[in-house]
Design an enzyme around this catalytic site. Sequence first.
Site, PDB file in Angstrom:
ATOM      1  N   HIS A  44      -8.077  -5.092  -0.116  1.00 27.22           N
ATOM      2  CA  HIS A  44      -6.774  -4.470   0.109  1.00 27.22           C
ATOM      3  C   HIS A  44      -6.060  -5.077   1.316  1.00 27.22           C
ATOM      4  O   HIS A  44      -4.834  -5.207   1.329  1.00 27.22           O
ATOM      5  CB  HIS A  44      -6.986  -2.965   0.316  1.00 27.22           C
ATOM      6  CG  HIS A  44      -5.707  -2.175   0.350  1.00 27.22           C
ATOM      7  ND1 HIS A  44      -4.776  -2.226  -0.667  1.00 27.22           N
ATOM      8  CD2 HIS A  44      -5.193  -1.336   1.282  1.00 27.22           C
ATOM      9  CE1 HIS A  44      -3.758  -1.431  -0.358  1.00 27.22           C
ATOM     10  NE2 HIS A  44      -3.986  -0.886   0.809  1.00 27.22           N
ATOM     11  N   SER A  70       0.836  -1.193   0.000  1.00 29.86           N
ATOM     12  CA  SER A  70       0.000   0.000   0.000  1.00 29.86           C
ATOM     13  C   SER A  70       0.880   1.255   0.000  1.00 29.86           C
ATOM     14  O   SER A  70       1.760   1.385  -0.847  1.00 29.86           O
ATOM     15  CB  SER A  70      -0.931  -0.069   1.213  1.00 29.86           C
ATOM     16  OG  SER A  70      -1.887   0.947   1.185  1.00 29.86           O
ATOM     17  N   ASP A 116      -8.943  -6.379  -4.464  1.00 29.97           N
ATOM     18  CA  ASP A 116      -8.543  -5.085  -3.900  1.00 29.97           C
ATOM     19  C   ASP A 116      -9.064  -3.981  -4.825  1.00 29.97           C
ATOM     20  O   ASP A 116      -8.540  -3.774  -5.912  1.00 29.97           O
ATOM     21  CB  ASP A 116      -7.018  -5.041  -3.801  1.00 29.97           C
ATOM     22  CG  ASP A 116      -6.504  -3.750  -3.176  1.00 29.97           C
ATOM     23  OD1 ASP A 116      -7.308  -2.817  -2.958  1.00 29.97           O
ATOM     24  OD2 ASP A 116      -5.293  -3.679  -2.906  1.00 29.97           O
TER      25      ASP A 116
END
Lengths: 194, 388
Positions: B353, B155, B320
């Site tokens: 995610h 991320s 995601d």
Amino acid sequence: MTLRTDLQLIAGWIAPGAHVLDLGCGDGALLAHLRDAKGCRGYGVDIADDNVLAAVRKRVNVIQADLESGLRMFEDDQFDTVVLSQTLQAMRHAEDILREMARVGREGIVSFPNFGYWRHAVSLLAGRMPVTPQIPYQWYDTPNIHLCTLKDFEILAAKLGLRITARAVLADGRPVTVLPSLRATLAVYRFETR
Amino acid sequence: MVVKPGSVGIVTPQAMHFAEPLRLASGASIGDYTLMVETYGELAADRSNAVLVCHALNASHHVAGVYADQPRNVGWWDNMVGPGKPVDTNRFFVVGVNNLGSCFGSTGPMSINPATGRPYGASFPVVTVEDWVNAQARVADRLGIDRWAAVMGGSLGGMQALSWTIQYPERIAHCVAIATTPKLSAQNIAFNEVARTAIRSDPDFHGGDYYAYGVVPKRGLRVARMIGHITYLSGDDMAEKFGRSMRADDYQFHYDVEFEVESYLRYQGDKFSEYFDANTYLLITRALDYFDPARATGGDLKRALAPARAKFFLASFTTDWRFSPARSREIVEALVANDRDVVYAEIDAPHGHDAFLLDDARYHNVVRAYFEGIAEDCAARRPAEAGA
């Protein structure tokens, strides 16, 4: 480790130091061989998790992607040679992938099981879809949805403007010279894309 | 205390102080700052085996292991980093750094500004991913690490790993960027803005200087965390975890918790608002918004990544939708166009995610295999006499 016969043949057609794209690269054996034996660089593309893992273990550049969605990741003329080994027959967009190969590479190499193999014809004459070591699937669960003969491929290649420069035909891993279109189990074509 | 097999065990953070001012992208600079750092494993004599792990929004330098006085405080990527884990601390010297502006001991908005003797609060400078990377480079200097064997993150952490390859191409051998993106989409920025608005509109926010009032804008933080949390999960994942399960057997016709998903979000929000600083939330989400290395090259990511010399490993997760596979593929495309070595795994996982933090065999196996290659590279670069 020995390389599959058709991959050995393909490797023989690839120039040392060439930039190679291997579509449906499996465990990355061809790219690893080309890197170690010929100093080639490039990428493999495969959709299957276990193949991606095996290719990473061989320290090969592998990109997990579905060839059906094309080769948008790659630029025009980016590669010296684009390889598609024993994958064409399983592709829904068989014609499109050949066009894409021509776009991103100067030269293409394609291998596929020869549907014209005489045992297949015998099986059809006996009223059954062929099931052989080369295409070992029942008609209802086969991934091979676009099987063709040598002549079929050559006609499509001509239609797409791919200039065939070499052809090798194998029967159970050995080269065939007499009656290739009937005796070959596997065909390997090399072509220029311009 | 019994240390679990595969855990790095009890760890101790260290505070690194930096007196020399760090110039920031905004033009401001910050001097006299502290960064919290944790390390695991042993640095090889030739210093070739160091791996930097960059954290995302709400994590810290505490990547793995536990603290002696907090046996339940397990590092945020403990399933990834440890002896025999995919990032094997028997082989690698792993470094976690709490970024500037965060709220786990590194200098941030809650810290005392030496110039005023009061907390920085709203006056803490806005920092960027690039600023963090510059600060991390100083940590590397301090540890005597010229070149990282790998910089790794998921991320926002992946953005830092990516930025390392552009900012310090000679100092990073491998970039391992997971569930990341070359820039946030409008939708992503929009979610961040909702979260920030929740915080700013909390009456306890006091323009960011709430420390002086002895309050915390907990209501805002709670909402920020709730919206964030929704975006980290996939719809399928939420359906599976909660569905329409209810607390009671039937509707109670009130606005308190009826559904399990409400209870879960409230719990997550409450927990978060107890430990996370609101100004840090604003600061880190803004760093996310700003990250866009191709901005300097007219939107051309290929040119932005042209200076990179590292080898790359990228992974994304099919469900995601916050940092979707398409965003990772943009990076792969730019790297391939630059003829960089790259491995890309697109993992079919149901967890959205959040999958990058979870223990999924396909994901961990391919990361492990890649790090085995990094270890081989480290050994290959080692002079013969230092081998064995």
